[in-house]
Scaffold this motif. Structure first.
Motif, mmCIF file in Angstrom:
data_model
loop_
_atom_site.group_PDB
_atom_site.id
_atom_site.type_symbol
_atom_site.label_atom_id
_atom_site.label_comp_id
_atom_site.label_asym_id
_atom_site.label_seq_id
_atom_site.Cartn_x
_atom_site.Cartn_y
_atom_site.Cartn_z
ATOM 1 N N ALA A 19 0.825 -1.214 0.000
ATOM 2 C CA ALA A 19 0.000 0.000 0.000
ATOM 3 C C ALA A 19 0.857 1.261 0.000
ATOM 4 N N ARG A 20 1.964 1.211 0.706
ATOM 5 C CA ARG A 20 2.854 2.383 0.757
ATOM 6 C C ARG A 20 3.417 2.693 -0.624
ATOM 7 N N ALA A 21 3.802 1.658 -1.376
ATOM 8 C CA ALA A 21 4.334 1.862 -2.723
ATOM 9 C C ALA A 21 3.267 2.417 -3.656
ATOM 10 N N LEU A 22 2.038 1.934 -3.510
ATOM 11 C CA LEU A 22 0.949 2.429 -4.346
ATOM 12 C C LEU A 22 0.701 3.914 -4.103
ATOM 13 N N GLU A 23 0.859 4.346 -2.872
ATOM 14 C CA GLU A 23 0.689 5.762 -2.542
ATOM 15 C C GLU A 23 1.863 6.583 -3.065
ATOM 16 N N LYS A 24 3.080 6.067 -2.884
ATOM 17 C CA LYS A 24 4.274 6.785 -3.341
ATOM 18 C C LYS A 24 4.255 6.984 -4.856
ATOM 19 N N ALA A 25 3.657 6.034 -5.562
ATOM 20 C CA ALA A 25 3.633 6.101 -7.026
ATOM 21 C C ALA A 25 2.963 7.362 -7.536
ATOM 22 N N LYS A 26 2.107 7.964 -6.731
ATOM 23 C CA LYS A 26 1.398 9.178 -7.145
ATOM 24 C C LYS A 26 2.335 10.363 -7.332
ATOM 25 N N SER A 27 3.528 10.282 -6.766
ATOM 26 C CA SER A 27 4.469 11.401 -6.840
ATOM 27 C C SER A 27 5.646 11.130 -7.772
ATOM 28 N N LEU A 28 5.676 9.980 -8.410
ATOM 29 C CA LEU A 28 6.814 9.613 -9.252
ATOM 30 C C LEU A 28 6.646 10.138 -10.677
ATOM 31 N N ASP A 29 7.742 10.615 -11.256
ATOM 32 C CA ASP A 29 7.725 11.140 -12.621
ATOM 33 C C ASP A 29 7.845 9.981 -13.606
ATOM 34 N N VAL A 30 6.756 9.247 -13.760
ATOM 35 C CA VAL A 30 6.743 8.060 -14.612
ATOM 36 C C VAL A 30 5.530 8.134 -15.530
ATOM 37 N N ASP A 31 5.666 7.587 -16.738
ATOM 38 C CA ASP A 31 4.561 7.645 -17.693
ATOM 39 C C ASP A 31 3.475 6.624 -17.379
ATOM 40 N N CYS A 32 3.878 5.420 -17.019
ATOM 41 C CA CYS A 32 2.927 4.334 -16.784
ATOM 42 C C CYS A 32 3.242 3.629 -15.469
ATOM 43 N N LEU A 33 2.208 3.173 -14.807
ATOM 44 C CA LEU A 33 2.353 2.366 -13.599
ATOM 45 C C LEU A 33 1.680 1.022 -13.847
ATOM 46 N N ILE A 34 2.448 -0.053 -13.654
ATOM 47 C CA ILE A 34 1.886 -1.394 -13.761
ATOM 48 C C ILE A 34 1.654 -1.905 -12.349
ATOM 49 N N LEU A 35 0.401 -1.885 -11.917
ATOM 50 C CA LEU A 35 0.027 -2.323 -10.580
ATOM 51 C C LEU A 35 -0.112 -3.836 -10.635
ATOM 52 N N ASP A 36 0.819 -4.509 -9.980
ATOM 53 C CA ASP A 36 1.029 -5.943 -10.206
ATOM 54 C C ASP A 36 0.274 -6.823 -9.217
ATOM 55 N N LEU A 37 -0.487 -7.758 -9.759
ATOM 56 C CA LEU A 37 -1.138 -8.782 -8.950
ATOM 57 C C LEU A 37 -0.470 -10.140 -9.149
ATOM 58 N N GLU A 38 0.533 -10.187 -10.037
ATOM 59 C CA GLU A 38 1.141 -11.469 -10.401
ATOM 60 C C GLU A 38 2.456 -11.715 -9.682
ATOM 61 N N ASP A 39 3.579 -11.581 -10.398
ATOM 62 C CA ASP A 39 4.875 -12.024 -9.882
ATOM 63 C C ASP A 39 5.309 -11.328 -8.597
ATOM 64 N N ALA A 40 4.956 -10.052 -8.437
ATOM 65 C CA ALA A 40 5.436 -9.293 -7.280
ATOM 66 C C ALA A 40 4.625 -9.553 -6.016
#
Length: 294
Positions: A19-40
């Motif tokens: 959950a912390r990573a999902l929140e941090k992702a909102k501030s990252l300078d990235v074009d796409c976010l792959i929210l992973d339910l598989e390998d990770a």
């Protein structure tokens, strides 16, 4: 003609169970976010990850970042619940792992139409199996089928190495035939393609070199496993000022009424064709789209 493109230079994998990573992702300078339910995600954390990803996507706050949910494999017990959760969340796309043939994507597309009639999410396809390499052209052709909604290939080089027993060597010389085959298949299907991940987190020179290699191949961007990889990735997959300037000069020259009927003209002492103007329009469109992200 004006092109409208979405930059996909960087696609960062984020574990759905964090959950912390999902929140941090909102501030990252990235074009796409792959929210992973598989390998990770560990087997005993699948349900929690599914719930957290739905909450995160529905909660918003990700700005212009493209949100993609990677589901578990179609042959697993998790796939159906993952699809239902993804439809509830409403991401930009769903990433389907271990796609072996067009039938895999068609199967998902049919299920999505049942779960969400009207406008189901677009599909991305992981290209990471021997079968996928042999069927790349047919899978890529799903991009031309509006009923499937395929918009992007994602190279899964780690899984591909595992399945083929090929070694991941510096320079990836043993992978080049597969990578370029998938680039050709993506272009034939009019879809984007993202390069696989680079495993050496402390080898930033090696990472930058692999980004440049992917860009030279014609990849649209690269999948990432850590935020510290974003800057070098963007440097490799963003048009330079010189490239954009050259593209604008070529297009301005062909737009000049005196060149209206010409197929070849001279710009800055170089002979250029109209195909160079078409290539230049894409460079300009990507540059403008990147600038618009802010």
């Amino acid at each position: 003609m004006t092109l409208t493109l979405r930059p996909r230079r960087s696609a960062l994998y984020m574990p759905g169970s964090n959950a912390r990573a999902l929140e941090k992702a909102k501030s990252l300078d990235v074009d796409c976010l792959i929210l992973d339910l598989e390998d990770a995600v560990a087997p005993d954390a699948k349900a929690e990850a599914r719930s957290q990803v739905v909450e995160a996507v529905k909660g918003g706050g990700y700005g212009q970042r493209e949100l993609v949910i990677r589901i578990n494999g179609l042959d697993t017990d998790h796939a159906e619940e993952d699809l239902k959760a993804a439809v509830e969340a409403g991401p930009d796309a769903i990433l389907v792992p271990k796609v072996n043939s067009p039938a895999d994507l068609e199967r998902v597309a049919i299920r999505l139409k049942v779960l969400k009639p009207g406008q189901p999410p677009k599909l991305w396809a992981m290209m990471e199996t021997p079968q996928a390499m042999l069927n790349a052209a047919a899978i890529g052709a799903c991009g031309l089928d509006s009923g499937v909604g395929l918009t992007c290939f994602v190279m899964g080089t780690n899984d591909l190495a595992k399945e083929t027993r090929a070694r991941l060597v510096p320079g990836r010389r043993v992978m080049l035939p597969w990578l370029m085959t998938c680039v050709a298949a993506a272009r034939a299907g009019d879809i984007d393609i993202l390069d696989g991940v680079f495993n050496g987190l402390d080898d930033m020179d090696g990472f930058a070199a692999e980004c440049r290699q992917g860009a030279d191949m014609g990849m649209d961007g690269k999948t990432l496993i850590h935020p510290k990889q974003i800057e070098a990735c963007h440097a490799a997959f963003s048009p330079s000022e010189d490239e954009v300037g050259w593209a604008r000069r070529i297009n301005a020259a062909f737009d000049d009424p005196e060149n209206a009927g010409k197929g070849v003209i001279q710009v800055d002492g170089k002979m250029v064709e109209r195909l160079h103007a078409e290539m230049g329009r894409r460079v300009i469109a990507i540059s403008d789209a990147i600038a618009a992200r802010g």
